[in-house]
Scaffold this active site. Sequence first.
Site, short mmCIF file in Angstrom:
data_model
loop_
_atom_site.label_atom_id
_atom_site.label_comp_id
_atom_site.label_asym_id
_atom_site.label_seq_id
_atom_site.Cartn_x
_atom_site.Cartn_y
_atom_site.Cartn_z
N LYS A 49 0.84 -1.21 0.00
CA LYS A 49 0.00 0.00 0.00
C LYS A 49 0.87 1.25 0.00
O LYS A 49 0.59 2.21 -0.72
CB LYS A 49 -0.94 -0.02 1.22
CG LYS A 49 -2.03 -1.07 1.09
CD LYS A 49 -2.76 -1.38 2.39
CE LYS A 49 -3.75 -2.53 2.19
NZ LYS A 49 -4.40 -2.98 3.42
N GLN A 70 -4.06 -1.53 9.90
CA GLN A 70 -4.01 -2.84 9.25
C GLN A 70 -4.63 -3.90 10.17
O GLN A 70 -4.22 -4.06 11.32
CB GLN A 70 -2.56 -3.19 8.89
CG GLN A 70 -2.41 -4.47 8.10
CD GLN A 70 -3.09 -4.42 6.73
OE1 GLN A 70 -3.01 -3.45 6.02
NE2 GLN A 70 -3.80 -5.49 6.38
N ASP A 75 -10.55 3.28 5.00
CA ASP A 75 -10.92 1.87 4.86
C ASP A 75 -12.44 1.70 4.92
O ASP A 75 -12.96 0.63 4.63
CB ASP A 75 -10.26 1.04 5.98
CG ASP A 75 -9.16 0.13 5.44
OD1 ASP A 75 -9.12 -0.07 4.20
OD2 ASP A 75 -8.37 -0.38 6.24
#
Length: 299
Positions: free
Chosen positions: A54, A98, A121
């Site tokens: 990412k 994460q 997200d």
Amino acid sequence: MTAKLIDGTAIAAQIRDQIAVDVQKMQTEYGVVPGLATVLVGDNPASQSYVRMKRKACEKAGIASFPNELPADATQAQVEALVQQLNDDPKVHGILVQLPLPKHLNEEKVLGLISLHKDVDGFHPLNIGRLAMKGREPLFIPCTPHGAIVLLEEAGAKIDGANAVVLGRSNIVGLPAALLLIHRNATVTVCHSKTKNLPEVCRQADILIAAVGRAEMVRADWVKPGAYVIDVGSNRINDPSAEKGYRWAGDVAFDEVKEVAGAITPSPGGVGPMTIAMLLKNTLRGAELVVTGRVKDLI
Ligand code: NDP
């Protein structure tokens, strides 16, 4: 092969090229560089590799990336303090924690602490809540299911009125994928580990999204001829004949399903690259919300 191949790598590359152009434009017009902060807790090798990918993608698109790492035994208070600090940092337009977090941490509390306008997200309960409601718009849509839907649209699937089956009901893939399909007027069936007659249910699908985490579970006789099949699965399986001793496989038995489906994504090379492209898009959106002042109306 009879199915059309939905090339996620190529579609994601086009999206990323456009993002790079828009990032440059933002810098010229507003003097602002979009920034993504990553939060990695512990040393799970898969998580480390996802975060690395990412960050690399950010750099290629001209997005600033701010890596943050905490040890596996970090306390809830430490993780929350870090998220708070990133919320307050004006250079950061998106915060990615994460997942999964180590088991001793309260994931829901951490995700709920991320500022709504930095929730790239899309896992903040308010964003998911808005996604679930008719007539409401979340600020951000979760990246993997959004990528899956964009692939369907790019491949020319008619979602409106289609019978769609989503295999899997996780918070990060299956459930939001089903919600996105409902928003687009599909009639949606969500399957999970307690679903009976799974092959039969799947055979009704004009659109089948597989997100179960079971390598090659979806077989040719589960698929309606001509169906659009999106394989979200990414499973590492042992393979002594492979150079590394393992290979990656999706949730769909690609070699046989491609002979029945109308269109199909490979895995790898399907939804995975789209997840990253959608994350970059969301980060750019986070910065746009700030520079245009729209953020005040939306939160
Ligand atoms: P989860 O393990 O969180 O969820 C799996 C879902 O599948 C659950 O709803 C579970 O049912 C259901 N399920 C499991 N086994 C069966 C079975 N035998 N029959 C029917 N349903 C079953 O997984 P995720 O949603 O996080 O991930 C799914 C897959 O997608 C994985 O392979 C993962 O690696 C991949 N993935 C890929 C991403 C990408 O960017 N390409 C990003 C995220 C995930 P129940 O709810 O009843 O337990």
